[in-house]
Design an enzyme around this catalytic site. Structure first.
Site, PDB file in Angstrom:
ATOM      1  N   GLU A  28       5.339  -6.018   7.622  1.00 45.39           N
ATOM      2  CA  GLU A  28       4.218  -4.676   8.584  1.00 45.39           C
ATOM      3  C   GLU A  28       5.262  -5.382   9.865  1.00 45.39           C
ATOM      4  OE1 GLU A  28       1.655  -5.693   5.648  1.00 45.39           O
ATOM      5  OE2 GLU A  28       3.395  -7.231   7.377  1.00 45.39           O
ATOM      6  N   GLY A  69       0.499  -1.256   0.133  1.00 43.42           N
ATOM      7  CA  GLY A  69       0.146  -0.336   0.361  1.00 43.42           C
ATOM      8  C   GLY A  69       0.959   1.503  -0.384  1.00 43.42           C
ATOM      9  N   GLY A  84      -0.017  -4.864   0.968  1.00 48.80           N
ATOM     10  CA  GLY A  84      -1.072  -4.923   0.033  1.00 48.80           C
ATOM     11  C   GLY A  84      -1.585  -5.585  -1.206  1.00 48.80           C
ATOM     12  N   ASP A 105      -2.126  -6.532   7.330  1.00 48.85           N
ATOM     13  CA  ASP A 105      -3.720  -6.692   8.037  1.00 48.85           C
ATOM     14  C   ASP A 105      -3.798  -7.075   6.355  1.00 48.85           C
ATOM     15  OD1 ASP A 105      -1.872  -4.727   5.945  1.00 48.85           O
ATOM     16  OD2 ASP A 105      -3.517  -2.899   6.559  1.00 48.85           O
TER      17      ASP A 105
END
Length: 377
Positions: free
Chosen positions: A161, A90, A138, A169
């Site tokens: 992460e 992301g 992402g 996530d």
């Protein structure tokens, strides 16, 4: 003169036509086109390794929903341009700046990204992700929840992460604990990178195809006449069988026994204790890695996976949205991004700096519902 409320919808129609045209704009960040029976999504930010930003999410989501309803669309293919990456993650920098400024993007990005992850996970049309090159964070969310994930020798997978004060996530709480044994917990906590065929062997990809075969595979997928899920699976299996023979064992094979026992502990402190007691070169190396990670992220991640193991994808994404907003309120995410992505000194100063200083109450707090701000799927 058109009625006052019309310009936007007219603009939508014009944009739709432009996007669908054969000569898609090569400067657009995402290309959406229909070829044969296939809807094709091309991530087109090669200089940024196809990192996902909110405007890309806002274009991909409605297009998937449209194709899902369209009787003439039989499958959806997603791929990246540039030959280096499918999608490296992301747009973390934009989120960091937004979070610091108290800008809505820090809420909207995660909300809309997770809605897209769910749209992929529930998509009624066969969804084929060609994960050629770097696929992290992402980018994993854009692929792993779909029916088919095709890895190549260039695939590089990671959920890194915990190194930037975040947590794995995009539905990591759903897919990671469902990998064999405790391998998902290991990947989540250490950010370990899997390459090529190991992405298949870990259960993250469903097929392996040599990178040079992808253009032909794509042509063949597009040429299928009204294919069913089975027809698509058969074609992918045929390509999978054609790929160069593999003699190698899974990279983590020799460590699986250790991974399964060491990462089965109920708490981070216990995992660290087990790693210390084990004392093998493998355990020592994992300990070194874990010691570099955000203690807060490690605790959030372990609980996220333990709880996610028995939750639906929707409930996992709702839980992860709560965690994302806790990270936006906290310290470690901004510090991790500074140390890894901005100043690149690789020396984050985590607060709290030790696992034992991250209280259970603090962790509980991060998982609390957000009332009207909760993600509703």
């Amino acid at each position: 003169m058109l009625p006052r409320l019309k310009p936007f919808s007219r603009l939508q129609v014009i944009l739709q036509h432009l996007r669908m045209s054969k000569h898609a704009d090569s400067t657009a960040e995402v290309l959406l086109e229909k070829r044969g029976g296939a809807g094709i999504i091309t991530l087109n930010r090669p200089k940024a390794l196809n990192a996902l930003n909110i405007s890309m999410i806002q274009q991909i989501y409605p297009q998937i929903k449209t194709w899902e309803q369209d009787p003439e669309t039989f499958l959806i293919i997603i791929k990246g341009t540039g030959g280096k990456a499918f999608c490296a993650g992301g747009d973390i920098r934009a989120i960091t700046e937004a979070g610091k400024a108290g800008d809505r993007l820090a809420q909207d990005f995660f909300r809309e990204e997770y809605m897209l992850n769910n749209a992929i996970g529930t998509c009624k049309k066969p969804y084929v992700a060609l994960i050629d090159g770097i696929t992290m964070g992402g980018g994993v969310g854009l692929s792993v929840h779909g029916h088919f994930r095709v890895a190549t020798e260039k695939t590089l997978f990671a959920m890194p992460e915990t190194a930037i004060g975040l947590f794995p996530d995009v539905g990591g709480g759903y897919f990671l604990p469902r990998l064999s044994g405790k391998v998902g917990y290991y990947l989540a906590l250490t950010g370990f990178r899997l390459k090529g065929r190991d992405v298949l062997k870990a259960g993250i990809a469903t097929h392996f195809v040599d990178s040079e075969q992808l253009p032909t595979l794509e042509k063949d997928l597009i040429a299928l006449k009204s294919p069913s899920m089975e027809n698509i699976a058969d074609l992918l299996n045929a390509y999978h069988m054609k790929s160069k023979v593999d003699q190698e064992k899974f990279v983590l094979d020799e460590h699986m026994e250790k991974i399964n026992s060491l990462f089965s502990a109920n708490s981070m402190e216990e995992i660290v204790k087990k790693l210390k007691q084990d004392g093998s070169p493998f355990a020592t190396k994992q300990l070194e890695t874990i010691n570099k990670m955000s203690p807060t992220s490690l605790k959030l991640t372990l609980r996220q996976l333990r709880e996610g193991a028995s939750m639906s994808l929707q409930d996992v994404l709702t839980m992860e949205y709560r965690l994302s907003q806790a990270c936006m309120r906290g310290h470690d995410f901004y510090e991790g991004v500074r140390a890894v992505l901005i100043d690149k000194d690789q020396s984050p100063r985590w607060k709290p700096a030790a696992l034992e200083d991250v209280s259970d109450e603090f962790v509980d707090d991060c998982f609390k519902p957000l009332g009207k701000n909760d993600l509703k799927l």
